[in-house]
Design a protein around this motif. Structure first.
Motif, PDB file in Angstrom:
ATOM      1  N   GLN A 298       0.807  -1.120  -0.213  1.00  0.00           N
ATOM      2  CA  GLN A 298       0.067   0.036   0.131  1.00  0.00           C
ATOM      3  C   GLN A 298       0.747   1.195  -0.116  1.00  0.00           C
ATOM      4  N   GLN A 299       1.798   1.269   0.998  1.00  0.00           N
ATOM      5  CA  GLN A 299       2.943   2.494   0.739  1.00  0.00           C
ATOM      6  C   GLN A 299       3.525   2.545  -0.476  1.00  0.00           C
ATOM      7  N   TYR A 300       3.712   1.480  -1.333  1.00  0.00           N
ATOM      8  CA  TYR A 300       4.289   1.663  -2.610  1.00  0.00           C
ATOM      9  C   TYR A 300       3.443   2.156  -3.622  1.00  0.00           C
ATOM     10  N   VAL A 301       2.172   1.696  -3.591  1.00  0.00           N
ATOM     11  CA  VAL A 301       1.327   1.997  -4.490  1.00  0.00           C
ATOM     12  C   VAL A 301       1.183   3.650  -5.048  1.00  0.00           C
ATOM     13  N   THR A 302       1.544   4.301  -3.984  1.00  0.00           N
ATOM     14  CA  THR A 302       1.493   5.757  -4.411  1.00  0.00           C
ATOM     15  C   THR A 302       2.696   6.351  -5.583  1.00  0.00           C
ATOM     16  N   ASP A 303       3.491   5.065  -5.657  1.00  0.00           N
ATOM     17  CA  ASP A 303       4.520   5.560  -6.751  1.00  0.00           C
ATOM     18  C   ASP A 303       4.520   4.263  -7.544  1.00  0.00           C
ATOM     19  N   LYS A 304       4.053   4.355  -8.576  1.00  0.00           N
ATOM     20  CA  LYS A 304       3.950   3.042  -9.704  1.00  0.00           C
ATOM     21  C   LYS A 304       5.301   2.515  -9.874  1.00  0.00           C
ATOM     22  N   ALA A 305       6.182   3.408 -10.242  1.00  0.00           N
ATOM     23  CA  ALA A 305       7.738   3.051 -10.627  1.00  0.00           C
ATOM     24  C   ALA A 305       8.307   2.312  -9.479  1.00  0.00           C
ATOM     25  N   ASN A 306       8.199   2.810  -8.138  1.00  0.00           N
ATOM     26  CA  ASN A 306       8.615   1.890  -6.953  1.00  0.00           C
ATOM     27  C   ASN A 306       7.991   0.755  -6.947  1.00  0.00           C
ATOM     28  N   LEU A 307       6.688   0.580  -6.924  1.00  0.00           N
ATOM     29  CA  LEU A 307       5.983  -0.706  -7.046  1.00  0.00           C
ATOM     30  C   LEU A 307       6.559  -1.569  -7.777  1.00  0.00           C
ATOM     31  N   ALA A 308       6.948  -1.533  -9.093  1.00  0.00           N
ATOM     32  CA  ALA A 308       7.462  -2.305  -9.853  1.00  0.00           C
ATOM     33  C   ALA A 308       8.684  -2.926  -9.484  1.00  0.00           C
ATOM     34  N   ASP A 309       9.370  -2.170  -8.568  1.00  0.00           N
ATOM     35  CA  ASP A 309      10.799  -2.569  -8.102  1.00  0.00           C
ATOM     36  C   ASP A 309      10.528  -3.523  -6.918  1.00  0.00           C
ATOM     37  N   LEU A 310       9.455  -3.392  -6.341  1.00  0.00           N
ATOM     38  CA  LEU A 310       9.046  -4.308  -5.005  1.00  0.00           C
ATOM     39  C   LEU A 310       8.889  -5.735  -5.179  1.00  0.00           C
ATOM     40  N   ASP A 311       9.574  -6.353  -4.361  1.00  0.00           N
ATOM     41  CA  ASP A 311       9.365  -7.909  -4.303  1.00  0.00           C
ATOM     42  C   ASP A 311       9.362  -8.591  -2.954  1.00  0.00           C
ATOM     43  N   PHE A 312       9.220  -9.858  -2.794  1.00  0.00           N
ATOM     44  CA  PHE A 312       9.369 -10.372  -1.444  1.00  0.00           C
ATOM     45  C   PHE A 312       9.622 -11.753  -1.546  1.00  0.00           C
ATOM     46  N   PHE A 313      10.037 -12.214  -0.335  1.00  0.00           N
ATOM     47  CA  PHE A 313      10.273 -13.659  -0.140  1.00  0.00           C
ATOM     48  C   PHE A 313       9.843 -14.045   1.143  1.00  0.00           C
ATOM     49  N   VAL A 314       9.506 -15.545   1.293  1.00  0.00           N
ATOM     50  CA  VAL A 314       8.905 -15.870   2.512  1.00  0.00           C
ATOM     51  C   VAL A 314      10.094 -15.861   3.483  1.00  0.00           C
TER      52      VAL A 314
END
Length: 447
Positions: A298-314
């Motif tokens: 949700q925090q990243y959604v404000t910046d679409k470019a940054n959201l595209a860079d976001l990933d996660f691992f368990v």
């Protein structure tokens, strides 16, 4: 919430939630409004009569959706519910933490007709206290939209339904793909690999883990995942029920592992809110952040470019016996207060919310949670949401988060204890804090 002794079995429950999300995971198992807008302050406008009103009219909806993104998604859902039912919805929004802290007094006083809340022990607790209205008749109409898994999460200890769920979300380790690529970092799958990566990040001048606990609840998630990785899901749930003492050696191991990680976690956590920790990750000053997807994404959604860079691992494996089999994946939903004034209209609204169409509408704005209606068509799911469904689907069981799986008073006690641990993770203090936790648990669970 433990599903011990419940039907369906835990394994069926987990598989069911994966199906409810509308995603098929081969071999996978899955185991928190009117146009006039919203108000602020303490929820109000309930009635002490508990009498049923007529369909239509105005329904008040107490909401803890105070963060801008989910607040907008909830407002959109309520607007759609008004169009579908003809009932005007007055949203009374209260800060998330304040709502949670004041919920008992709120429900005992003059609550709204409807209110947002959490599945698991927290839902069962207020149902057992007679502060929520059974909605079996609502489930008789919407039951076909959910499978047994979702229904179980909405059922009180007395066998009656009290909640209509709308989404869940996993707690995972977030990172920026560009940072990992630039530095040559590899996603860790074991504890040793995680510590080695944290050391490398620190030597590179990067904060290994962004970390915040001013609000108290975020660090509960770290305890949960370490406990499930070290001791397993069943142990964790038994501890939450105080069927295992807090002085048990298994709990000591949790704090010892956490103490090993503390040199790589952002300092000053007790004075920082999670939003600022997320900004540290987004600014690439930190390499990782363990948090729920519906907060970080949700925090990243404000910046679409940054959201595209976001990933996660368990979270990486610690004990091979439990590997990466478990995680926190809280389920949120909606309930009717026992003192609701316009019961008929409130039920009509829940009947609408319990449809795939309503969830799909909610998810047009909510780009961080995973819907639970069966056969849900969610073409707006982004990469984080799609991956969330897959990773939750691999779990053998999911927990609902410490402040939902345990007595609320115990969760509050643990917030203070963990904040003291963050300030002083020494071996001697760990022993002292465990004794304090056990002493408080004995009082809470025998009162």
């Amino acid at each position: 919430m433990s599903d011990a002794g419940m039907s369906p079995s835990r394994r069926t429950l987990l598989r069911g939630l994966a199906g409810a999300a509308g995603i098929s995971v081969a071999g996978g198992l899955l185991s928190a409004c009117s146009s006039s807008g919203s108000g602020s302050g303490t929820p109000s406008s309930g009635s002490s009569t508990g009498s049923s009103g007529t369909a239509g009219g105005t329904v008040s909806f107490g909401s803890n959706y105070s963060d801008p993104g989910v607040k907008a998604a909830f407002a959109s859902l309520c607007t759609a519910a008004t169009a579908a039912t003809g009932s005007q919805i007055k949203i009374n929004t209260v800060d998330h933490n304040t709502f949670q802290q004041d919920i008992t007094a709120y429900l005992q006083g003059t609550p709204d007709d409807l209110f947002t809340w959490f599945a698991g022990y927290r839902m069962q607790y207020f149902a057992a206290q007679g502060l929520a209205l059974p909605i079996d008749d609502v489930w008789a109409k919407i039951g076909g939209n959910f499978n047994a898994a979702a229904k179980t999460l909405s059922t009180g200890l007395d066998g009656h339904q009290y909640m209509v769920p709308i989404y869940n979300y996993p707690w995972v380790v977030f990172y920026n793909k560009s940072v990992f690529a630039a530095k040559g970092y590899t996603v860790p799958t074991t504890w040793d690999q995680l510590i080695a990566l944290a050391k490398k990040m620190k030597s590179d001048g990067i904060i290994p883990f962004a970390f915040a606990d001013k609000d108290g609840w975020p660090a509960l998630g770290t305890f949960d995942i370490l406990n499930m990785r070290i001791n397993g899901y069943d142990y964790h749930i038994k501890l939450m029920k105080h069927e295992i003492p807090w002085t048990d050696p298994g709990v000591t191991q949790v704090f010892q592992h956490w103490a090993e990680l503390m040199p790589y976690m952002q300092t000053g956590a007790n004075g920082r809110i999670w939003q600022d920790a997320a900004k540290t990750l987004e600014a690439k000053q930190a390499g990782m952040l363990y948090q729920g997807t519906n907060q970080v994404a949700q925090q990243y959604v404000t910046d679409k470019a940054n959201l595209a860079d976001l990933d996660f691992f368990v979270y990486p494996e610690i004990n091979p016996s439990y590997a990466q089999d478990y995680m926190d994946a809280p389920t949120d939903g909606f309930m009717i207060s026992k003192k609701a004034k316009n019961v008929d209209a409130a039920k009509a609204i829940l009947e609408y919310i319990g449809t795939g169409a309503a969830e799909a509408d909610f998810l047009k704005t909510d780009q961080w949670d995973v819907g639970l209606a069966q056969g849900l068509s969610a073409p707006t799911y982004d990469a984080i949401q799609k991956k969330s469904v897959v990773e939750i689907g691999k779990c053998k069981a999911v927990a609902q988060f410490m402040d939902r799986d345990s007595d609320p008073a115990m969760a509050t006690a643990m917030i203070a204890i963990i904040q003291k641990f963050i300030d002083d993770p020494s071996t001697g203090n760990i022993a002292t804090l465990q004794k304090s936790a056990e002493a408080q648990a004995k009082t809470i669970y025998t009162s």
